[in-house]
Write a protein that holds these residues in place. Structure first.
Motif, PDB file in Angstrom:
ATOM      1  N   GLN A 134       0.823  -1.218   0.000  1.00 12.43           N
ATOM      2  CA  GLN A 134       0.000   0.000   0.000  1.00 12.43           C
ATOM      3  C   GLN A 134       0.856   1.267   0.000  1.00 12.43           C
ATOM      4  O   GLN A 134       0.551   2.242  -0.692  1.00 12.43           O
ATOM      5  N   ALA A 135       1.954   1.234   0.756  1.00 13.57           N
ATOM      6  CA  ALA A 135       2.776   2.440   0.868  1.00 13.57           C
ATOM      7  C   ALA A 135       3.350   2.815  -0.497  1.00 13.57           C
ATOM      8  O   ALA A 135       3.451   4.005  -0.838  1.00 13.57           O
ATOM      9  N   ALA A 136       3.684   1.806  -1.293  1.00 16.85           N
ATOM     10  CA  ALA A 136       4.251   2.076  -2.620  1.00 16.85           C
ATOM     11  C   ALA A 136       3.190   2.714  -3.523  1.00 16.85           C
ATOM     12  O   ALA A 136       3.465   3.660  -4.268  1.00 16.85           O
ATOM     13  N   TYR A 137       1.964   2.193  -3.439  1.00 18.19           N
ATOM     14  CA  TYR A 137       0.860   2.765  -4.222  1.00 18.19           C
ATOM     15  C   TYR A 137       0.611   4.213  -3.790  1.00 18.19           C
ATOM     16  O   TYR A 137       0.522   5.118  -4.621  1.00 18.19           O
ATOM     17  N   ASP A 138       0.544   4.416  -2.483  1.00 18.74           N
ATOM     18  CA  ASP A 138       0.296   5.765  -1.967  1.00 18.74           C
ATOM     19  C   ASP A 138       1.392   6.728  -2.417  1.00 18.74           C
ATOM     20  O   ASP A 138       1.116   7.877  -2.769  1.00 18.74           O
ATOM     21  N   ALA A 139       2.623   6.236  -2.413  1.00 18.13           N
ATOM     22  CA  ALA A 139       3.741   7.109  -2.791  1.00 18.13           C
ATOM     23  C   ALA A 139       3.638   7.511  -4.262  1.00 18.13           C
ATOM     24  O   ALA A 139       3.898   8.664  -4.624  1.00 18.13           O
ATOM     25  N   LEU A 140       3.211   6.565  -5.115  1.00 21.86           N
ATOM     26  CA  LEU A 140       3.059   6.895  -6.539  1.00 21.86           C
ATOM     27  C   LEU A 140       1.949   7.921  -6.729  1.00 21.86           C
ATOM     28  O   LEU A 140       2.095   8.875  -7.497  1.00 21.86           O
ATOM     29  N   CYS A 141       0.832   7.717  -6.041  1.00 21.12           N
ATOM     30  CA  CYS A 141      -0.278   8.671  -6.156  1.00 21.12           C
ATOM     31  C   CYS A 141       0.169  10.043  -5.658  1.00 21.12           C
ATOM     32  O   CYS A 141      -0.145  11.069  -6.277  1.00 21.12           O
ATOM     33  N   ALA A 142       0.933  10.064  -4.592  1.00 20.03           N
ATOM     34  CA  ALA A 142       1.393  11.341  -4.037  1.00 20.03           C
ATOM     35  C   ALA A 142       2.367  12.016  -5.002  1.00 20.03           C
ATOM     36  O   ALA A 142       2.340  13.243  -5.184  1.00 20.03           O
ATOM     37  N   GLU A 143       3.198  11.202  -5.637  1.00 21.11           N
ATOM     38  CA  GLU A 143       4.148  11.777  -6.602  1.00 21.11           C
ATOM     39  C   GLU A 143       3.390  12.445  -7.749  1.00 21.11           C
ATOM     40  O   GLU A 143       3.708  13.568  -8.154  1.00 21.11           O
ATOM     41  N   ALA A 144       2.351  11.751  -8.241  1.00 29.01           N
ATOM     42  CA  ALA A 144       1.554  12.308  -9.347  1.00 29.01           C
ATOM     43  C   ALA A 144       0.810  13.561  -8.896  1.00 29.01           C
ATOM     44  O   ALA A 144       0.656  14.523  -9.650  1.00 29.01           O
ATOM     45  N   GLU A 145       0.348  13.545  -7.676  1.00 28.47           N
ATOM     46  CA  GLU A 145      -0.379  14.684  -7.117  1.00 28.47           C
ATOM     47  C   GLU A 145       0.533  15.912  -7.033  1.00 28.47           C
ATOM     48  O   GLU A 145       0.149  17.024  -7.394  1.00 28.47           O
ATOM     49  N   ALA A 146       1.757  15.666  -6.574  1.00 31.28           N
ATOM     50  CA  ALA A 146       2.685  16.778  -6.328  1.00 31.28           C
ATOM     51  C   ALA A 146       3.221  17.370  -7.631  1.00 31.28           C
ATOM     52  O   ALA A 146       3.411  18.579  -7.751  1.00 31.28           O
ATOM     53  N   ASP A 147       3.482  16.513  -8.618  1.00 29.42           N
ATOM     54  CA  ASP A 147       4.073  16.998  -9.869  1.00 29.42           C
ATOM     55  C   ASP A 147       3.580  16.085 -10.995  1.00 29.42           C
ATOM     56  O   ASP A 147       4.245  15.121 -11.371  1.00 29.42           O
ATOM     57  N   TYR A 148       2.397  16.416 -11.488  1.00 29.15           N
ATOM     58  CA  TYR A 148       1.720  15.542 -12.450  1.00 29.15           C
ATOM     59  C   TYR A 148       2.587  15.289 -13.689  1.00 29.15           C
ATOM     60  O   TYR A 148       2.831  14.147 -14.078  1.00 29.15           O
ATOM     61  N   ALA A 149       3.056  16.368 -14.301  1.00 23.04           N
ATOM     62  CA  ALA A 149       3.856  16.209 -15.519  1.00 23.04           C
ATOM     63  C   ALA A 149       5.164  15.479 -15.203  1.00 23.04           C
ATOM     64  O   ALA A 149       5.603  14.613 -15.968  1.00 23.04           O
ATOM     65  N   GLY A 150       5.762  15.802 -14.081  1.00 18.72           N
ATOM     66  CA  GLY A 150       7.040  15.186 -13.707  1.00 18.72           C
ATOM     67  C   GLY A 150       6.909  13.683 -13.510  1.00 18.72           C
ATOM     68  O   GLY A 150       7.798  12.916 -13.876  1.00 18.72           O
ATOM     69  N   TYR A 151       5.777  13.289 -12.947  1.00 15.33           N
ATOM     70  CA  TYR A 151       5.503  11.867 -12.716  1.00 15.33           C
ATOM     71  C   TYR A 151       5.470  11.095 -14.030  1.00 15.33           C
ATOM     72  O   TYR A 151       6.175  10.101 -14.233  1.00 15.33           O
ATOM     73  N   TRP A 152       4.680  11.610 -14.972  1.00 17.74           N
ATOM     74  CA  TRP A 152       4.563  10.893 -16.252  1.00 17.74           C
ATOM     75  C   TRP A 152       5.858  10.974 -17.049  1.00 17.74           C
ATOM     76  O   TRP A 152       6.237  10.029 -17.752  1.00 17.74           O
ATOM     77  N   ALA A 153       6.557  12.087 -16.926  1.00 13.30           N
ATOM     78  CA  ALA A 153       7.828  12.231 -17.652  1.00 13.30           C
ATOM     79  C   ALA A 153       8.844  11.211 -17.135  1.00 13.30           C
ATOM     80  O   ALA A 153       9.548  10.569 -17.913  1.00 13.30           O
ATOM     81  N   ARG A 154       8.886  11.051 -15.817  1.00 18.64           N
ATOM     82  CA  ARG A 154       9.825  10.072 -15.248  1.00 18.64           C
ATOM     83  C   ARG A 154       9.530   8.680 -15.809  1.00 18.64           C
ATOM     84  O   ARG A 154      10.430   7.969 -16.278  1.00 18.64           O
ATOM     85  N   LEU A 155       8.250   8.306 -15.816  1.00 14.50           N
ATOM     86  CA  LEU A 155       7.888   6.969 -16.293  1.00 14.50           C
ATOM     87  C   LEU A 155       8.157   6.827 -17.790  1.00 14.50           C
ATOM     88  O   LEU A 155       8.605   5.785 -18.259  1.00 14.50           O
ATOM     89  N   ALA A 156       7.882   7.887 -18.536  1.00 17.07           N
ATOM     90  CA  ALA A 156       8.103   7.832 -19.996  1.00 17.07           C
ATOM     91  C   ALA A 156       9.588   7.658 -20.301  1.00 17.07           C
ATOM     92  O   ALA A 156       9.955   7.023 -21.290  1.00 17.07           O
ATOM     93  N   ARG A 157      10.437   8.200 -19.457  1.00 20.79           N
ATOM     94  CA  ARG A 157      11.884   8.021 -19.669  1.00 20.79           C
ATOM     95  C   ARG A 157      12.316   6.621 -19.252  1.00 20.79           C
ATOM     96  O   ARG A 157      13.179   6.016 -19.883  1.00 20.79           O
ATOM     97  N   GLU A 158      11.686   6.107 -18.201  1.00 16.88           N
ATOM     98  CA  GLU A 158      12.088   4.784 -17.701  1.00 16.88           C
ATOM     99  C   GLU A 158      11.613   3.644 -18.599  1.00 16.88           C
ATOM    100  O   GLU A 158      12.305   2.664 -18.789  1.00 16.88           O
ATOM    101  N   LEU A 159      10.423   3.780 -19.145  1.00 21.57           N
ATOM    102  CA  LEU A 159       9.837   2.632 -19.860  1.00 21.57           C
ATOM    103  C   LEU A 159      10.020   2.658 -21.364  1.00 21.57           C
ATOM    104  O   LEU A 159       9.870   1.634 -22.016  1.00 21.57           O
ATOM    105  N   ILE A 160      10.278   3.827 -21.921  1.00 25.97           N
ATOM    106  CA  ILE A 160      10.321   3.951 -23.382  1.00 25.97           C
ATOM    107  C   ILE A 160      11.708   4.415 -23.814  1.00 25.97           C
ATOM    108  O   ILE A 160      12.316   5.253 -23.153  1.00 25.97           O
ATOM    109  N   SER A 161      12.173   3.871 -24.951  1.00 25.27           N
ATOM    110  CA  SER A 161      13.407   4.395 -25.554  1.00 25.27           C
ATOM    111  C   SER A 161      13.032   5.456 -26.577  1.00 25.27           C
ATOM    112  O   SER A 161      12.251   5.177 -27.494  1.00 25.27           O
TER     113      SER A 161
END
Ligand code: PRX
Length: 660
Positions: free
Chosen positions: A28-55
């Motif tokens: 649960q803590a990991a899920y909450d942390a992801l939601c909080a990350e998206a809440e705090a910096d929406y664009a930053g959250y998706w940008a981080r994932l887009a860099r991690e998962l996509i070449s």
């Protein structure tokens, strides 16, 4: 409300300790942390994932562009290639010899292809398409049944930047024609026939019929995969065997690097009007969510065998067969056949044979297999070794708690979490879903939003309703894999999903929902528009009505509604006024059969009404509006409680209550 009621009493299924400890999203803590990350910096959250998962070929610097809302852009200055991400990248990571696809044919033959082999198949096809002049931005229709060629054809289009539009092999010539015309496709990739349930069914002849109907002048080439070897008509000026096209082509094909917003595909789906809409998806944002949801919702790991039973003709097959699992370097099953051939133990046998660890299917399939297992002991899942399974999934329609419990107990052995994934063709991937290492499950609830997805339940004015109160499901912020537009009809896109008279700011899903008063868990209460869900297939009532009235010799007027059905979720019920006296008895049966076949011809067998009723008129208000709520009650066999004082001829209600 019926089976869609929000659960008031239910069993809780906490996540297995092993999943909590080892899942990609662990606890649960990991899920909450992801939601909080998206809440705090929406664009930053998706940008981080887009860099991690996509070449990315060209890394993006922009993330979300809202300047032309609701036509949102994601990662717009980045370039990439979806097929590179799904194939080459895995080979570069050392997975070249890993099995990408285990294909099982209708008749049981198995063929495996590694990542290296799949890349070679895709590249030869891509080079073949290029040799015909197909290029970036062209549309290609794919009308194939399930097979390696279907996945490869989609990937080959992606490789050269052509936009694919897959048409489900069960759609009629008329439906295919409409999609060819709307997309302006330059090529159609098909097969001589398709093999399903021990039967060979036509494909190429339907393409010929579609083209003969007219409006398909854009099509320069029809490429035919030889599946059964049947004798089929061949027009040398236009038709080409796929095998001949790819023979001699190079196994190397430099990917076409496209902008993140480049349309990867168009997929037609039903809406509230008669005409299906071409949902346009992007490359970057779509691929990100396909990969991310496969990783988090299914917890896909290197040694998993993943099986999504959907057809590539639907969005589930796009995201969870062609793109998501391959983007992660997974091993997946591609199945040509049907769950009931040679018997209703087919799924269980395949899970046993291929040691499937993650299994994703639709409630309709589960319900029909429950019935079969109850009728015939030998096809019950208990006769098979299903110990390889660790995660189960459900998609496409609400899963009723009884089917959920059976799936959990008899297929999952009581140990596998079920991810009940709510999403849509338009959303590109999961929106509201449990995560296997996080969520305590409640049968019949899709639980909570995927981290980062801002789903909410609101009233007509767009204001949040309290938990426990039903309302309209919306998504408050744009997300990377969302629909970009309706092909050729941006106004309809705005009107359908961001209507001005409804707040204008939130994405309107078209479903109702209610949140549990204690947990906030979502339960989908069904469509709030004129869209039906039959066996997990989306059908517009108006689409079926247009098909019926296009039988101009027979039909004067038609109205279509849905009613609950134990197996298919919803069933189609059509009320028809003929241009001749109202038929009864055998005559009515004969005409009902004729109209069913007519609808199958116009749209496809999936749209055949289960129930057709004839009346001298339809119930209408004084202003001539059809009283659909009344028809819904009649279809369900319920007592009429609505005010019928405005009806011209109340006797028609009795007529319409009679089945044929
Ligand atoms: O009504 C919802 C239902 O299916 C619709 C979307 O259909 P389609 O675009 O064909 O995509 C199906 C595969 C993603 C939704 O608007 N639906 C889908 N999944 C669920 C669901 N209803 C309840 N629970 C679900 N898990």
């Amino acid at each position: 409300m019926s089976s869609h009621d929000a659960p008031t009493e239910y069993s809780l299924y906490p996540p297995p300790a092993d999943a909590v400890a080892h899942a990609h999203v662990s606890g649960q803590a990991a899920y909450d942390a992801l939601c909080a990350e998206a809440e705090a910096d929406y664009a930053g959250y998706w940008a981080r994932l887009a860099r991690e998962l996509i070449s990315w070929k060209t890394p993006f610097t922009q993330v979300l562009d809202e300047s032309n809302a609701p036509f949102f852009k994601w990662f717009a200055d980045g370039t990439l290639n979806a097929s590179y991400n799904c194939l080459d990248r895995n080979i570069e990571r050392g997975l070249g010899d890993k099995t990408a696809i285990i294909f099982e044919a209708d008749g049981g033959e198995v063929r495996r292809v590694s990542y290296k082999e799949l890349l070679a198949i895709v590249n030869k096809m891509a080079n073949g398409l290029k040799s015909l002049g197909v290029q970036k931005g062209d549309r290609v229709i794919i009308y194939l049944s399930m097979g390696i060629e279907g996945v490869a054809a989609m990937q080959a289009c992606a490789r050269i930047g052509a936009t694919h539009s897959v048409v489900f092999g069960g759609f009629s010539a008329q439906s295919l024609r409409d999609r060819i015309e709307d997309t302006g496709a330059v090529a159609v990739i098909t097969a001589d026939q398709q093999q399903r349930g021990g039967k060979a069914l036509p494909l190429k002849t339907i393409v010929d019929e579609a083209i003969a109907l007219g409006g398909c002048g854009s099509v320069k080439h029809v490429l035919v995969h030889k599946r059964t070897g049947a004798d089929i008509p061949f027009d040398a000026s236009r038709d080409l065997w796929l095998a001949d096209l790819v023979a001699g082509q190079s196994e190397v094909c430099e990917p076409e690097w496209v902008e993140a917003e480049h349309p990867l595909f168009l997929l037609y789906t039903s809406g509230s009007t008669g005409k299906p809409k071409g949902v346009q998806h992007s490359t970057g944002g779509y691929l990100l969510h396909a990969a991310l949801t496969t990783k988090w919702t299914f917890d896909l790991k290197d040694d998993d065998v993943f099986w999504c039973t959907a057809d590539i003709g639907w969005v589930t097959g796009h995201t969870y067969i062609t793109y998501g699992p391959l983007a992660l370097g997974g091993t997946e099953i591609v199945f040509e056949g049907v769950p009931t051939f040679p018997d209703a133990g087919r799924f269980w046998k395949m899970i046993q044979d291929h040691k499937v660890s993650i299994f994703y299917t639709a409630p309709t399939a589960i319900r029909s297999l429950i019935k079969a297992a109850e009728a015939t002991e030998s096809v019950h899942p208990k006769n098979y070794d299903l110990s390889s399974l660790r995660i189960l999934g459900s998609v496409g329609e609400p899963i009723n708690p009884a089917a959920w419990e059976w799936y959990h107990k008899h297929v999952g052995g009581g140990r596998c979490p079920i991810v009940d994934t709510f999403w849509q063709t338009e959303t590109g991937g999961h929106m509201i879903t449990p995560l296997p290492g996080v969520t305590t499950l409640v049968p019949g609830s899709c639980t909570l939003p995927f981290p980062g997805i801002q789903a909410a339940v609101v009233d007509e004015t767009g204001k949040d309703v309290p938990w426990g109160q039903g309302g309209i499901l919306v998504v408050k912020k744009p997300w990377p894999s969302m629909i970009r537009t309706i092909w050729g009809d941006p106004e309809r896109f705005k009107k359908s999903y961001y209507p001005a008279d409804f707040h204008g700011k939130y994405y309107l899903a078209g479903d109702g929902a209610i949140r549990d008063p204690k947990t906030g868990y979502f339960t989908i209460t069904g469509r709030i528009d004129d869209v039906l869900n039959v066996s997990g297939h989306r059908m517009g009532t108006m689409e079926i009505e247009s098909a019926l009235v296009s039988h101009t010799e027979l039909v004067a007027e038609a109205a279509v509604v849905g009613r609950p059905d134990d197996t298919t979720g919803e069933a189609i019920c059509a009320f028809v006024v003929l241009k001749r006296p109202r038929p009864t008895g055998d005559e009515a049966k004969k005409l009902a059969a004729e109209l069913r076949n007519w609808v199958a011809k116009e749209i496809g067998p999936i749209a055949k009404p289960k129930d057709i009723r004839f009346g001298e008129n339809l119930p209408k208000t004084r202003s001539g509006k059809i009283m659909r709520r009344l028809l819904r009650s009649i279809a369900r066999g319920e007592a009429i409680t609505q005010d019928t004082s405005t009806l011209e001829n109340p006797a028609i209600l009795d007529q319409l209550s009679q089945t044929n």
